[in-house]
Design an enzyme around this catalytic site. Structure first.
Site, PDB file in Angstrom:
ATOM      1  N   SER A   1       0.834  -1.212   0.000  1.00  0.00           N
ATOM      2  CA  SER A   1       0.000   0.000   0.000  1.00  0.00           C
ATOM      3  C   SER A   1       0.865   1.258   0.000  1.00  0.00           C
ATOM      4  CB  SER A   1      -0.922   0.019   1.219  1.00  0.00           C
ATOM      5  OG  SER A   1      -0.176  -0.061   2.418  1.00  0.00           O
TER       6      SER A   1
ATOM      7  N   ASN B   1      -2.270  -1.654  13.363  1.00  0.00           N
ATOM      8  CA  ASN B   1      -3.721  -1.465  13.337  1.00  0.00           C
ATOM      9  C   ASN B   1      -4.143  -0.181  14.053  1.00  0.00           C
ATOM     10  OD1 ASN B   1      -3.538  -3.897  12.102  1.00  0.00           O
ATOM     11  ND2 ASN B   1      -4.550  -5.089  13.704  1.00  0.00           N
TER      12      ASN B   1
ATOM     13  N   THR C   1     -39.452  26.520 -10.920  1.00  0.00           N
ATOM     14  CA  THR C   1     -39.789  25.235 -10.319  1.00  0.00           C
ATOM     15  C   THR C   1     -40.122  24.326 -11.502  1.00  0.00           C
ATOM     16  OG1 THR C   1     -42.143  25.737 -10.115  1.00  0.00           O
ATOM     17  CG2 THR C   1     -40.772  26.298  -8.224  1.00  0.00           C
ATOM     18  N   HIS C   2     -39.808  23.065 -11.386  1.00  0.00           N
ATOM     19  CA  HIS C   2     -39.998  22.114 -12.495  1.00  0.00           C
ATOM     20  C   HIS C   2     -39.294  22.591 -13.768  1.00  0.00           C
ATOM     21  CE1 HIS C   2     -43.243  20.498  -9.921  1.00  0.00           C
ATOM     22  NE2 HIS C   2     -43.515  21.778  -9.725  1.00  0.00           N
TER      23      HIS C   2
ATOM     24  N   SER D   1     -14.085  23.832 -28.836  1.00  0.00           N
ATOM     25  CA  SER D   1     -14.279  22.541 -29.486  1.00  0.00           C
ATOM     26  C   SER D   1     -13.184  22.362 -30.523  1.00  0.00           C
ATOM     27  CB  SER D   1     -15.653  22.519 -30.158  1.00  0.00           C
ATOM     28  OG  SER D   1     -15.673  21.561 -31.194  1.00  0.00           O
TER      29      SER D   1
ATOM     30  N   LYS E   1     -17.567  27.298 -30.614  1.00  0.00           N
ATOM     31  CA  LYS E   1     -17.957  26.808 -29.295  1.00  0.00           C
ATOM     32  C   LYS E   1     -17.148  27.394 -28.154  1.00  0.00           C
ATOM     33  CE  LYS E   1     -20.642  24.223 -28.295  1.00  0.00           C
ATOM     34  NZ  LYS E   1     -20.725  22.765 -28.332  1.00  0.00           N
TER      35      LYS E   1
ATOM     36  N   ASN F   1     -17.314  26.239 -24.137  1.00  0.00           N
ATOM     37  CA  ASN F   1     -18.026  25.286 -23.282  1.00  0.00           C
ATOM     38  C   ASN F   1     -17.735  25.494 -21.795  1.00  0.00           C
ATOM     39  OD1 ASN F   1     -19.048  24.007 -25.598  1.00  0.00           O
ATOM     40  ND2 ASN F   1     -17.193  22.766 -25.787  1.00  0.00           N
TER      41      ASN F   1
ATOM     42  N   TYR G   1      -9.836  -5.718  13.204  1.00  0.00           N
ATOM     43  CA  TYR G   1      -9.136  -5.315  11.988  1.00  0.00           C
ATOM     44  C   TYR G   1      -9.131  -6.452  10.973  1.00  0.00           C
ATOM     45  CZ  TYR G   1      -5.627  -3.829   8.673  1.00  0.00           C
ATOM     46  OH  TYR G   1      -5.003  -3.488   7.509  1.00  0.00           O
TER      47      TYR G   1
ATOM     48  N   GLN H   1      -7.346  -1.847   4.391  1.00  0.00           N
ATOM     49  CA  GLN H   1      -6.302  -1.121   3.662  1.00  0.00           C
ATOM     50  C   GLN H   1      -6.873  -0.446   2.407  1.00  0.00           C
ATOM     51  OE1 GLN H   1      -2.232  -2.710   3.416  1.00  0.00           O
ATOM     52  NE2 GLN H   1      -2.538  -2.880   1.225  1.00  0.00           N
TER      53      GLN H   1
ATOM     54  N   LYS I   1      -8.023   3.626   2.017  1.00  0.00           N
ATOM     55  CA  LYS I   1      -7.237   4.838   1.780  1.00  0.00           C
ATOM     56  C   LYS I   1      -7.394   5.443   0.395  1.00  0.00           C
ATOM     57  CE  LYS I   1      -4.200   2.760   4.261  1.00  0.00           C
ATOM     58  NZ  LYS I   1      -5.224   2.236   5.170  1.00  0.00           N
TER      59      LYS I   1
HETATM   60  N1  ARG Z   1      -1.337  -1.084   5.566  1.00  0.00           N
HETATM   61  C1  ARG Z   1      -2.300  -1.493   6.522  1.00  0.00           C
HETATM   62  C2  ARG Z   1      -3.607  -0.699   6.330  1.00  0.00           C
HETATM   63  O1  ARG Z   1      -3.575   0.251   5.646  1.00  0.00           O
HETATM   64  C3  ARG Z   1      -1.807  -1.248   7.916  1.00  0.00           C
HETATM   65  C4  ARG Z   1      -2.239  -2.238   8.943  1.00  0.00           C
HETATM   66  C5  ARG Z   1      -1.744  -3.577   8.600  1.00  0.00           C
HETATM   67  N2  ARG Z   1      -1.937  -4.511   9.639  1.00  0.00           N
HETATM   68  C6  ARG Z   1      -1.713  -5.781   9.478  1.00  0.00           C
HETATM   69  N3  ARG Z   1      -1.836  -6.550  10.469  1.00  0.00           N
HETATM   70  N4  ARG Z   1      -1.353  -6.298   8.322  1.00  0.00           N
HETATM   71  O2  ARG Z   1      -4.646  -1.014   6.847  1.00  0.00           O
END
Ligand code: ARG
Length: 456
Positions: free
Chosen positions: A22, A109, A154-155, A276, A282, A284, A316, A321, A324
């Site tokens: 990640s 976590n 309205t409408h 355009s 045009k 836009n 958890y 993950q 994000k």
């Molecule tokens: N990269 C993980 C997340 O964004 C962090 C927590 C990972 N924990 C684990 N036990 N693998 O959630």
């Protein structure tokens, strides 16, 4: 070998490494991760769990790592999975065993829950300020055009004359509630989860209040399982952002219609439009169209996050993950909109004469006639019926409402007095609407002044 590699005898499959990393997206949390680790190690020292000198070295080295990441002089690799392990690993590379003490009484976590909360707290401050800029742009247009009359719809049908400024301030009010929603959401984000460990807290004598205070949180989370498992605070934020985007999308729709040849109410500045590639004539309204389109992305992120969490057993799960990218995309999208929208609003110009012309259709004053009848003692429903009959008579006889004689008007409205023939001006229609919250000139001017003061 990964930081968790102790119980493993073979290396991780390279496809899994690529699949599970990640860091490519969570590296943007590095400042918050470092901030959290500094507070955590200071607490560990204060609680007598690690030596003070170690905490000091960790603090200094974390600052070095931050500088290296700032300057792009830090190597990210999928093998180290996420930003948390990158920073811990860099610390251990420099400080050896002393660096290896930072993750005491902590899990990724509770660490990631902390990082997201710190990050969202800051984003809320920024986004709220940007929405305020948007309110300033809308209020500026209202202020500069406080006497311009347009048809209210309205409408999507012409309804009654209103002030253009009233229309602008309607959005200022909506955006104010958006800011309030963000502030409300911040209350639940600003709660400190560190110390929850993986899910069950820790056997070590940590001091969670110390970390709370150092990081400026209002409270600590009350249940370690809740703290690592739930992302409701992020869902709440994305729903507030979705509502904001919905408001912008509606404003966009108004802008797009007003720019069209059919309405011809406004002109956007050249700098905020595109042309355009085929049709030379045009111009836009792309910012409005793209903002309307990007609203779909924000809704999508909200739906993804809700769906992500709906089937997760406590506590958890690695699924989390996936939160994000949705959070980041929604925030990035809203900020992109907020960077281009206020200047587009601030630079648009009105075609006030077209607006007034559209609002001058005497049919828009039909309600005023009915209300005048109420003043003369006719029950509203009967008054409504008579004016409706009058409109029909005018249509059937191919006459404009404001061109009939009193005798002709009295065929449908027997109570009509000569002043009824004077009720067809949009200016006097607007001027009579000085009810609180109404579109009267004085009422709207007072709201504009109030908003100018509030936004100062
Ligand atoms: N990269 C993980 C997340 O964004 C962090 C927590 C990972 N924990 C684990 N036990 N693998 O959630």
């Amino acid at each position: 070998m990964a930081l968790w590699g102790g119980r493993f005898s073979t290396a991780t499959d390279s496809e899994l490494t690529a699949f599970s990393e990640s860091v490519s997206f969570d590296k943007r949390l590095y400042k918050f991760d470092i901030l959290g680790s500094k507070a955590h190690s200071a607490m560990l020292a204060a609680a007598g769990i690690i030596p003070f000198e170690t905490a000091e070295k960790i603090d200094m080295e974390l600052s070095e790592i931050e500088k290296r990441i700032d300057s792009g002089d830090f190597k990210f690799t999928s093998e180290l999975e996420d930003i948390h392990m990158h920073i811990e690993n860099a610390l251990i590379e420099k400080l050896g065993n002393e660096g290896a003490r930072v993750h005491t009484a902590r899990s990724r976590n509770d660490q990631v829950a902390l990082d997201i909360r710190l990050y969202l707290r800051e984003e809320i401050t920024q986004i709220s300020a940007m929405i305020k800029d948007m309110q300033r742009a809308l209020t500026g247009q209202a202020d500069a055009n406080d006497k311009v009359i347009m048809p209210g719809f309205t409408h999507l049908q012409h309804a009654q004359p209103v002030l253009f400024a009233h229309h602008m301030l309607a959005y200022v009010e909506m955006l104010q509630r958006d800011i309030e929603r963000l502030g409300d959401c911040r209350k639940r984000i600003n709660v400190m989860p560190l110390g929850s460990g993986a899910l069950a807290g820790t056997t070590l004598p940590i001091n969670r209040e110390f970390v709370r205070e150092k990081l400026g949180f209002d409270a600590i989370t009350a249940n370690s399982m809740d703290a690592v498992a739930d992302r409701d605070f992020a869902i709440e934020l994305l729903s507030a952002l979705s509502i904001f985007a919905m408001h912008i999308s509606r404003l966009s729709e108004d802008i797009i219609l007003w720019c069209s040849q059919e309405y011809n109410f406004i002109e956007l500045a050249d700098a905020f439009c595109t042309g355009s590639s085929l049709m030379p004539q045009k111009k836009n309204p792309d910012i409005a169209e793209l903002s309307r389109g990007k609203t779909a992305r924000v809704y999508g992120s909200l739906m993804a996050l809700l769906t992500l969490c709906k089937g997760l057993p406590l506590t958890y799960n690695r699924d989390l993950q996936e939160d994000k990218e949705q959070i980041f995309d929604a925030i990035d999208t809203v900020k992109k909109i907020l960077r281009v929208y206020p200047p587009m609003i601030a630079t648009l110009s009105l075609k006030a004469e077209n607006m007034l012309k559209a609002a001058s259709d005497p049919a828009l004053m039909a309600t005023d006639l009915a209300e005048r009848l109420v003043e003369l003692g006719v029950p509203f429903r009967n008054a409504h019926h008579r004016v409706g009959a009058f409109v029909k008579w005018c249509r059937d006889n191919n006459q404009a409402l404001n061109k009939v004689s009193l005798a002709e008007m009295r065929i449908s409205i027997p109570e009509a007095t000569p002043d009824f023939l004077e009720l067809f001006s949009p200016e006097s229609s607007v001027a009579k609407r000085e009810v609180p919250g109404g579109t009267g000139f004085k009422t709207v001017r007072a709201s504009i002044d109030l908003w100018i003061k509030r936004l100062d």
